[in-house]
Design an enzyme around this catalytic site. Structure first.
Site, PDB file in Angstrom:
ATOM      1  N   ASP A 163      -0.308  -4.324  -0.746  1.00  0.00           N
ATOM      2  CA  ASP A 163       0.013  -5.695  -1.107  1.00  0.00           C
ATOM      3  C   ASP A 163      -0.614  -6.633  -0.084  1.00  0.00           C
ATOM      4  OD1 ASP A 163       1.601  -4.943  -3.278  1.00  0.00           O
ATOM      5  OD2 ASP A 163       3.463  -4.959  -2.114  1.00  0.00           O
ATOM      6  N   TYR A 187      21.015  22.381  14.323  1.00  0.00           N
ATOM      7  CA  TYR A 187      22.053  23.368  14.006  1.00  0.00           C
ATOM      8  C   TYR A 187      21.773  24.718  14.663  1.00  0.00           C
ATOM      9  CZ  TYR A 187      24.614  20.546  10.575  1.00  0.00           C
ATOM     10  OH  TYR A 187      25.389  19.598   9.963  1.00  0.00           O
ATOM     11  N   GLU A 247      -0.605   1.794  -1.469  1.00  0.00           N
ATOM     12  CA  GLU A 247       0.754   1.541  -0.976  1.00  0.00           C
ATOM     13  C   GLU A 247       1.838   1.952  -1.979  1.00  0.00           C
ATOM     14  OE1 GLU A 247       1.594  -2.502   0.344  1.00  0.00           O
ATOM     15  OE2 GLU A 247       3.747  -2.148   0.364  1.00  0.00           O
TER      16      GLU A 247
END
Lengths: 373, 373
Positions: B245, B99, B193
């Protein structure tokens, strides 16, 4: 470990649910759990309180009904685990809850839960049956959002002065009911849609110079941010200003913060803040602050185009029909957005200069009380 | 307002870029910017340092080339704005930068930038041409992640004791280079995580009892979390353990944290921590901790199925081919995952009991040094 002021009340509700079932069994009645219907037909706008809520329709879940028995078992299993969590002073994620309860039922070739899609709706059943927030059952959601400003919070025994957390800020957790607001020097709460705009305001020392508690939502506010907004308003009697992009998504964020959402209507009375106002961005801002060259076009087809309205236009049109957008100022705002076919972002204010939002835009709008209701 | 230790160095680089262009113009040469090629063909694994980096291929951008002129102008415009930001001690989001720079070129019917899709890649051009991180150009990314543990950080003059932030924690900002690590009592850094697992560890006081700095990533770690991990390792000489995981996505997180990513290879030397190890979850954990009943199936088709491998299987298979997964332990881990066709989540450890991960699993694995390298 959290000790919530609602713990005793929630334990009592869990215990009466159990007592009621025992009584039914002893009377050789069919064990039954009653809960409000959650479908849209039973969602209504409470005009007095200006928020969404569930109506009076109730449904019953019976143990001795082949279509209900499995869910009945799951409901009681989850209720029992939540009681354990409260007693232990522990919380759990809904994923942990699922893993804690998943097992093969002894003597049957059947699991208590096949996957989390089974346990999640039962948690909602329990919330509505007991009329409590899931956080009051010690279940946590994904945390998101940060807090900056002249407020000292006691959290787990730690006294945290949120004016002395640099540009990092305090991470807003999932459960905020146990926060103690020790002292504050704030004039209002400013909930900011984008992380980048909140970072801008902090960099400009806006929170310090204007005694503002800034809640950086990072998009759609998390449950923690919604509940914290409400608690800051209720307990500290602070006005709440919401600062979003001037587009249908930004106004949806305003809508969820003030009236709640259709899908979670049963939670609005604890998560929504009906008295909050929208500070901007508005269609009027575009002209007032010379932002004509930094607007963007609405996505989709306008109502007068063939196949229209779609996308942004449809969202704006739908909002015009909602009961909680019936105030003249909102009708005019949404109609102007549709007529002009444009949207304007918070960060478009940087087109002037980076400090403009902190030095000019927000102070002017707040001083003039130039809000959407 | 941030004052980064790299400011002088980066200003110097920006100024030499400008000086070089002026010299070329004065010598009536075609103004040129050189930058490394970023396509995959120029990404290589640096075996000595164990991370991804760009090779030696360079490309040139010429002012007097009709295909380059627009991007050339944008590159200089952004370089100039970044110099201004550094001099002012301000930062900006890439959206604000867009911008700030969007305007109609005087005398032309042409905008400097049409949309942010034009400015974002030019920022990357500048990062690689100058060999700096975008954060060193004072450009901020979306912040994500929280920190808990025995560490006092000075941020914007505030001294923040991260052991006294309750269950909320410190929000990790986009720029962390200006953090001063005032004092600490930490034995290691644990990057987690999921937010829910980090919340579990904090609730169990793991950070206090084990002198652990917990970085809650909330999924794929943000740039801020990646850089902070690296700085904690470099400046405080702390070992880093990664806890994800046990699935291809978790191992991809490990991979990005340790070696970097293909797309952002030019940043690995500042964002990645090659010495970090994976603490779990691993296929061995399933047997060692009795998690056989709480695994999930890998998604997609196995390599020996017709049309396979796809989805999870394909990802695991692909990883086996990457240079930085050639260590025996990793080859064995990934092969076992494919053979068994299963994955195991961090939160599956809750199947035993909620405190198991904090009281048994992590302490055992750390004491035994039972990591994947």
């Amino acid at each position: 470990m959290p000790n919530l002021e609602h713990d005793d009340e929630v334990l009592e509700k869990l215990e009466s649910l159990g007592d009621q079932l025992i009584e039914q069994i002893e009377n050789q009645e069919n064990p039954t759990i009653e809960k409000p219907v959650r479908s849209r037909s039973n969602v209504e706008f409470d005009e007095d309180n200006e928020l969404l809520r569930l109506g009076d329709s109730m449904s019953s879940r019976y143990f001795m009904n082949i279509g209900h028995a499995r869910k009945f078992m799951q409901t009681i299993m989850i209720a029992s685990k939540c009681k354990e969590l409260i007693n232990e002073g522990r919380t759990a994620s809904v994923r942990e809850l699922y893993y804690q309860l998943k097992r093969t039922v002894p003597g049957l070739d059947e699991n208590t839960l096949e996957d989390q899609d089974e346990s999640d709706p039962v948690i909602v059943d329990l919330e509505t049956a007991l009329d409590v927030l899931r956080e009051h059952l010690h279940l946590i959601a994904e945390p998101k959002g940060r807090l900056f400003g002249p407020l000292t919070i006691e959290d787990e025994g730690d006294q945290i002065n949120c004016l002395q957390l640099g540009k990092s800020g305090l991470g807003v957790p999932s459960i905020v009911d146990d926060y103690k607001f020790v002292e504050h020097d704030a004039d209002y709460v400013l909930v900011v849609e984008t992380s980048a705009m909140a970072a801008r305001l902090v960099e400009e020392d806006f929170h310090k110079e204007h005694n503002a508690i800034i809640l950086s939502a990072g998009g759609q506010p998390s449950r923690g941010v919604r509940r914290l907004t409400r608690l800051l308003h209720d307990r500290l009697d602070l006005p709440v200003y919401i600062f979003t992009d001037g587009d249908p998504y930004g106004y949806y964020i305003y809508s969820v913060l003030t009236a709640g959402s259709m899908n979670l209507a049963f939670e609005s009375k604890r998560l929504a803040t009906p008295e909050a106002n929208l500070i901007g961005m508005t269609m009027q801002d575009i002209d007032a602050y010379g932002l004509e060259n930094v607007t963007e076009n609405l996505k989709g087809k306008a109502p007068d185009q063939s196949g229209g309205p779609t996308a942004d236009y449809k969202r704006a049109k739908d909002m015009m029909g909602y009961e909680w957008f019936q105030k003249d100022a909102w009708q005019q705002e949404l109609q102007t957005m549709i007529d002009r076919g444009i949207r304007v972002e918070q960060q478009a204010l940087a087109a002037n200069n980076l400090q403009f939002v902190a030095e000019t835009y927000l102070p002017e709008k707040i001083n003039e009380g130039n809000f959407l209701p």
